[in-house]
Design a protein around this motif. Structure first.
Motif, PDB file in Angstrom:
ATOM      1  N   LEU A  10      40.670   4.264  44.292  1.00 29.87           N
ATOM      2  CA  LEU A  10      39.253   4.384  44.654  1.00 29.87           C
ATOM      3  C   LEU A  10      39.068   4.429  46.171  1.00 29.87           C
ATOM      4  CD1 LEU A  10      37.770   1.793  42.114  1.00 29.87           C
ATOM      5  CD2 LEU A  10      37.737   4.276  41.925  1.00 29.87           C
ATOM      6  N   ARG A  11      40.179   4.312  46.891  1.00 30.46           N
ATOM      7  CA  ARG A  11      40.164   4.367  48.363  1.00 30.46           C
ATOM      8  C   ARG A  11      39.223   3.326  48.967  1.00 30.46           C
ATOM      9  NH1 ARG A  11      42.213   9.724  50.376  1.00 30.46           N
ATOM     10  NH2 ARG A  11      43.326  10.489  48.577  1.00 30.46           N
ATOM     11  N   GLN A  12      39.332   2.124  48.468  1.00 31.22           N
ATOM     12  CA  GLN A  12      38.521   1.043  49.002  1.00 31.22           C
ATOM     13  C   GLN A  12      39.293   0.316  50.097  1.00 31.22           C
ATOM     14  OE1 GLN A  12      35.160   0.234  47.959  1.00 31.22           O
ATOM     15  NE2 GLN A  12      35.611   2.343  47.368  1.00 31.22           N
ATOM     16  N   PRO A  13      38.642   0.019  51.221  1.00 32.33           N
ATOM     17  CA  PRO A  13      39.342  -0.664  52.310  1.00 32.33           C
ATOM     18  C   PRO A  13      39.704  -2.107  51.926  1.00 32.33           C
ATOM     19  CG  PRO A  13      36.998  -0.454  52.797  1.00 32.33           C
ATOM     20  CD  PRO A  13      37.236   0.309  51.525  1.00 32.33           C
ATOM     21  N   PRO A  14      40.651  -2.701  52.644  1.00 33.28           N
ATOM     22  CA  PRO A  14      41.100  -4.056  52.276  1.00 33.28           C
ATOM     23  C   PRO A  14      39.986  -5.103  52.269  1.00 33.28           C
ATOM     24  CG  PRO A  14      42.566  -3.078  53.893  1.00 33.28           C
ATOM     25  CD  PRO A  14      41.420  -2.139  53.755  1.00 33.28           C
ATOM     26  N   ARG A  15      38.929  -4.882  53.067  1.00 33.04           N
ATOM     27  CA  ARG A  15      37.865  -5.895  53.118  1.00 33.04           C
ATOM     28  C   ARG A  15      37.039  -5.929  51.821  1.00 33.04           C
ATOM     29  NH1 ARG A  15      33.342  -2.814  54.186  1.00 33.04           N
ATOM     30  NH2 ARG A  15      33.886  -0.805  55.098  1.00 33.04           N
ATOM     31  N   THR A  57      33.322   6.893  39.528  1.00 35.80           N
ATOM     32  CA  THR A  57      33.130   5.566  40.123  1.00 35.80           C
ATOM     33  C   THR A  57      32.946   5.686  41.635  1.00 35.80           C
ATOM     34  OG1 THR A  57      34.526   4.645  38.384  1.00 35.80           O
ATOM     35  CG2 THR A  57      34.128   3.251  40.309  1.00 35.80           C
ATOM     36  N   ASN A  58      33.740   6.534  42.258  1.00 39.46           N
ATOM     37  CA  ASN A  58      33.597   6.748  43.698  1.00 39.46           C
ATOM     38  C   ASN A  58      32.234   7.319  44.037  1.00 39.46           C
ATOM     39  OD1 ASN A  58      35.693   5.836  45.215  1.00 39.46           O
ATOM     40  ND2 ASN A  58      37.019   7.557  44.735  1.00 39.46           N
ATOM     41  N   ILE A 104      30.499  -3.184  41.009  1.00 41.79           N
ATOM     42  CA  ILE A 104      30.908  -1.887  40.482  1.00 41.79           C
ATOM     43  C   ILE A 104      31.992  -2.141  39.442  1.00 41.79           C
ATOM     44  CG2 ILE A 104      32.059   0.306  40.999  1.00 41.79           C
ATOM     45  CD1 ILE A 104      29.338   0.297  42.228  1.00 41.79           C
ATOM     46  N   LEU A 105      31.676  -1.830  38.202  1.00 44.17           N
ATOM     47  CA  LEU A 105      32.667  -2.001  37.132  1.00 44.17           C
ATOM     48  C   LEU A 105      33.446  -0.707  36.962  1.00 44.17           C
ATOM     49  CD1 LEU A 105      30.692  -3.913  34.383  1.00 44.17           C
ATOM     50  CD2 LEU A 105      32.916  -4.581  35.277  1.00 44.17           C
ATOM     51  N   VAL A 106      34.739  -0.839  36.792  1.00 42.20           N
ATOM     52  CA  VAL A 106      35.546   0.348  36.530  1.00 42.20           C
ATOM     53  C   VAL A 106      36.467   0.070  35.345  1.00 42.20           C
ATOM     54  CG1 VAL A 106      37.159  -0.333  38.360  1.00 42.20           C
ATOM     55  CG2 VAL A 106      37.186   2.001  37.544  1.00 42.20           C
ATOM     56  N   GLY A 117      36.250  24.731  43.704  1.00 41.38           N
ATOM     57  CA  GLY A 117      36.099  23.721  42.661  1.00 41.38           C
ATOM     58  C   GLY A 117      36.644  22.354  43.038  1.00 41.38           C
ATOM     59  N   ARG A 118      37.906  22.342  43.462  1.00 36.53           N
ATOM     60  CA  ARG A 118      38.525  21.054  43.749  1.00 36.53           C
ATOM     61  C   ARG A 118      37.973  20.439  45.033  1.00 36.53           C
ATOM     62  NH1 ARG A 118      44.902  21.347  42.756  1.00 36.53           N
ATOM     63  NH2 ARG A 118      44.564  23.406  41.928  1.00 36.53           N
ATOM     64  N   ILE A 119      37.700  21.319  46.005  1.00 37.66           N
ATOM     65  CA  ILE A 119      37.182  20.818  47.280  1.00 37.66           C
ATOM     66  C   ILE A 119      35.813  20.166  47.066  1.00 37.66           C
ATOM     67  CG2 ILE A 119      36.354  21.581  49.544  1.00 37.66           C
ATOM     68  CD1 ILE A 119      38.636  23.737  49.350  1.00 37.66           C
ATOM     69  N   ARG A 120      35.036  20.740  46.172  1.00 35.71           N
ATOM     70  CA  ARG A 120      33.684  20.211  45.924  1.00 35.71           C
ATOM     71  C   ARG A 120      33.702  18.808  45.309  1.00 35.71           C
ATOM     72  NH1 ARG A 120      31.120  25.545  44.573  1.00 35.71           N
ATOM     73  NH2 ARG A 120      30.017  26.064  46.487  1.00 35.71           N
ATOM     74  N   ASP A 121      34.813  18.439  44.691  1.00 32.78           N
ATOM     75  CA  ASP A 121      34.897  17.066  44.182  1.00 32.78           C
ATOM     76  C   ASP A 121      34.657  16.058  45.285  1.00 32.78           C
ATOM     77  OD1 ASP A 121      35.420  17.621  41.573  1.00 32.78           O
ATOM     78  OD2 ASP A 121      37.596  17.553  41.799  1.00 32.78           O
ATOM     79  N   ARG A 122      35.186  16.385  46.455  1.00 27.03           N
ATOM     80  CA  ARG A 122      35.064  15.425  47.561  1.00 27.03           C
ATOM     81  C   ARG A 122      34.000  15.835  48.570  1.00 27.03           C
ATOM     82  NH1 ARG A 122      40.474  13.277  48.693  1.00 27.03           N
ATOM     83  NH2 ARG A 122      39.881  12.076  46.882  1.00 27.03           N
ATOM     84  N   ILE A 123      33.774  17.140  48.689  1.00 29.51           N
ATOM     85  CA  ILE A 123      32.790  17.624  49.667  1.00 29.51           C
ATOM     86  C   ILE A 123      31.792  18.520  48.925  1.00 29.51           C
ATOM     87  CG2 ILE A 123      32.464  18.764  51.894  1.00 29.51           C
ATOM     88  CD1 ILE A 123      35.392  18.254  52.503  1.00 29.51           C
ATOM     89  N   PRO A 124      30.844  17.904  48.237  1.00 25.61           N
ATOM     90  CA  PRO A 124      29.936  18.711  47.420  1.00 25.61           C
ATOM     91  C   PRO A 124      28.912  19.503  48.219  1.00 25.61           C
ATOM     92  CG  PRO A 124      29.421  16.377  47.215  1.00 25.61           C
ATOM     93  CD  PRO A 124      30.650  16.466  48.051  1.00 25.61           C
ATOM     94  N   SER A 125      28.761  19.201  49.515  1.00 29.50           N
ATOM     95  CA  SER A 125      27.743  19.902  50.298  1.00 29.50           C
ATOM     96  C   SER A 125      28.222  20.069  51.736  1.00 29.50           C
ATOM     97  CB  SER A 125      26.452  19.076  50.275  1.00 29.50           C
ATOM     98  OG  SER A 125      25.631  19.409  51.361  1.00 29.50           O
ATOM     99  N   THR A 126      27.787  21.150  52.379  1.00 32.31           N
ATOM    100  CA  THR A 126      28.158  21.342  53.794  1.00 32.31           C
ATOM    101  C   THR A 126      27.248  20.527  54.715  1.00 32.31           C
ATOM    102  OG1 THR A 126      26.793  23.329  53.861  1.00 32.31           O
ATOM    103  CG2 THR A 126      29.144  23.635  53.455  1.00 32.31           C
ATOM    104  N   ASP A 127      26.314  19.783  54.139  1.00 32.15           N
ATOM    105  CA  ASP A 127      25.479  18.890  54.954  1.00 32.15           C
ATOM    106  C   ASP A 127      26.134  17.525  55.147  1.00 32.15           C
ATOM    107  OD1 ASP A 127      23.477  20.719  55.305  1.00 32.15           O
ATOM    108  OD2 ASP A 127      22.427  20.150  53.475  1.00 32.15           O
ATOM    109  N   LEU A 128      27.331  17.356  54.600  1.00 34.18           N
ATOM    110  CA  LEU A 128      28.021  16.068  54.758  1.00 34.18           C
ATOM    111  C   LEU A 128      28.716  16.002  56.119  1.00 34.18           C
ATOM    112  CD1 LEU A 128      29.491  15.728  51.169  1.00 34.18           C
ATOM    113  CD2 LEU A 128      27.542  14.510  52.127  1.00 34.18           C
TER     114      LEU A 128
END
Lengths: 177, 271
Positions: free
Chosen positions: A140-145, A103-104, A90-92, B163-174
């Protein structure tokens, strides 16, 4: 002849084409087309299909490198490309935090259904204002591993280093024989 | 080297998470139109925040009616006598001009309510993080720095748009699952009752939609709460794989022989 595949992915303008060009033994087969959407503002020509590079390992084994298209509208190709891949880079673009969410999303796409070995290459480390690999790991919230490796995609030694780190991850997971 | 960007692209909560987990020391400068803010951190904890550059502890406490002008004058003199090599907050406590608990409560309320939480409402704003930058000693520095998780949780509680919540949770099926090692972080987070109801149902299997159904909360509320947990680094948001997808995934990952991988490593090393 056995072929194995690695996939190089990342957001638009993260350096995928350069990365493959730098290490491939053949001239990179790139189906670049003039960008027609918002990527035009970032890059005059951007990858709309894929880049393809090749490294011969021996007479009986070849490593193929596939670059994924960066734009969202080509998501459907990612799944096709990822089938049977050995691992994923994964290039960032370390200088553009506006691409970290995308990227995430890409990482999530590739690893959500498959336990794919991957590394993150923190590209453009030679530029001013590049976020360091440690900062990128947190962003990017990647774990240490997960390895986050400094990279300059135009530098051969740097690209080799990224591929080797990915291969060491794959080696750890491979079976004896 | 400074970290620069825009909170439209890399949100304030994401940046606070980075500061917290990276144990960063420095100053986050935020600017938009005619507004600005500065947030100082010491080893990942917030020590001071303001919406202007030249806030003084004495002025602030007089305005807040915690010190009289005469006491403020005495504090300034004591600060001068100390050689200006201690934060004024510490001088104030040494001089016993205000109990530490009251000072902490006053400064904390100001920093949280008037500065940090208001910043969560900024839809955009350029940021610049200067590593190592520390506040002026005369600034109203908190006696006890604030941990970031609760700031994130409370800031996220005030987000009221999808809007902002959807950045991380785009669907309620997650699905949400606990991170591998939340460690000590999880212990310090204070949850509201409805957040506990959601927290108790996180199992890596149930979707947001099913948790909403089981808790009688709206899908928006469940997603907002989960967004807070995810932003504070307590949970991961993942797709719910079907049995068929899991089986396909297993087929796609044949065990490679070490000898094959070693050959590729050797080849690349010699390129």
């Amino acid at each position: 002849m056995q072929t194995v595949k690695m996939v190089i992915s990342g957001a638009v303008n993260s350096g995928k084409t350069e990365f493959i060009k730098t290490i491939s033994e053949i001239e990179v087969v790139s189906t670049e087309r003039r960008a027609t959407d918002d990527t035009k503002a970032i890059k005059k020509e951007t990858t709309v299909a894929m880049d393809f590079g090749r490294i011969a390992i021996g007479n009986d084994l070849v490593l193929h490198l596939f670059g994924t298209p960066g734009q969202k509208r080509f998501d459907f190709m990612w799944e096709i490309l990822s089938e049977g891949m050995l691992g994923l880079v994964i290039l960032v673009d370390s200088t553009r935090p506006e691409t970290f969410r995308e990227t995430n999303r890409i990482i999530d796409f590739f690893i959500s259904y498959r336990d794919t070995p991957y590394v993150v290459a923190a590209n453009k480390q030679d530029r001013p204002n590049a976020w360091s690999p440690d900062e990128l790991r947190l962003a990017l919230r990647q774990p240490p591993r997960i390895k986050v490796i400094p990279c300059v995609a135009t530098d051969r030694e740097s690209v080799k280093s990224v591929l080797l780190e990915l291969l060491y991850v794959i080696l750890d997971r491979s079976s004896e024989g | 080297m400074a970290l620069v960007g825009n909170i439209q692209d890399f949100g304030l909560s994401d940046f606070l998470y980075l500061v917290d987990r990276g144990y960063k020391t420095g100053c986050l400068h935020l600017n938009r139109e005619n507004e600005m803010a500065i947030l100082f951190f010491e080893k990942g904890k917030l020590t001071y925040a303001a919406l202007c550059h030249d806030e003084k502890l004495t002025d602030f406490l007089v305005q807040a009616e915690k010190l009289t002008p005469e006491q403020a004058g005495a504090l300034t003199q004591a600060y001068e006598r100390s050689g200006r090599n201690l934060p004024m907050t510490q001088v104030l406590l040494k001089e016993d001009l205000l109990p530490q608990e009251e000072l902490q409560r006053t400064l904390q309320t100001h920093v949280e309510e008037e500065v940090v939480y208001s910043l969560f409402g900024w839809p955009e704003g350029a940021f610049r993080f200067e590593h190592g930058q520390k506040p002026e000693f005369e600034s109203p520095i908190l006696p006890t720095p604030l941990s970031i998780e609760n700031l994130i949780m409370e800031g996220v509680r005030r987000i009221d748009e999808w809007g902002r919540i959807r950045d991380r949770i785009p669907s309620t099926d997650l699905v949400a699952r606990f991170v591998d090692q939340p460690g000590e972080k999880a212990k310090g987070v204070k949850l509201a009752p409805e957040e506990w109801r959601v927290f108790a149902r996180i199992n890596g299997k149930d979707t947001m939609a099913s948790i909403a159904k089981n808790t009688n909360l709206s899908e928006f509320d469940v997603c907002r709460i989960m967004y807070g947990f995810a932003t504070a680094g307590l949970v991961d948001i993942i797709k719910k794989p079907t049995a068929a997808q899991l089986a396909q995934g297993a087929q796609d990952q044949p065990k490679l022989r070490r000898s094959l991988v070693s050959r590729i490593i050797n080849r690349i090393q010699t390129m």
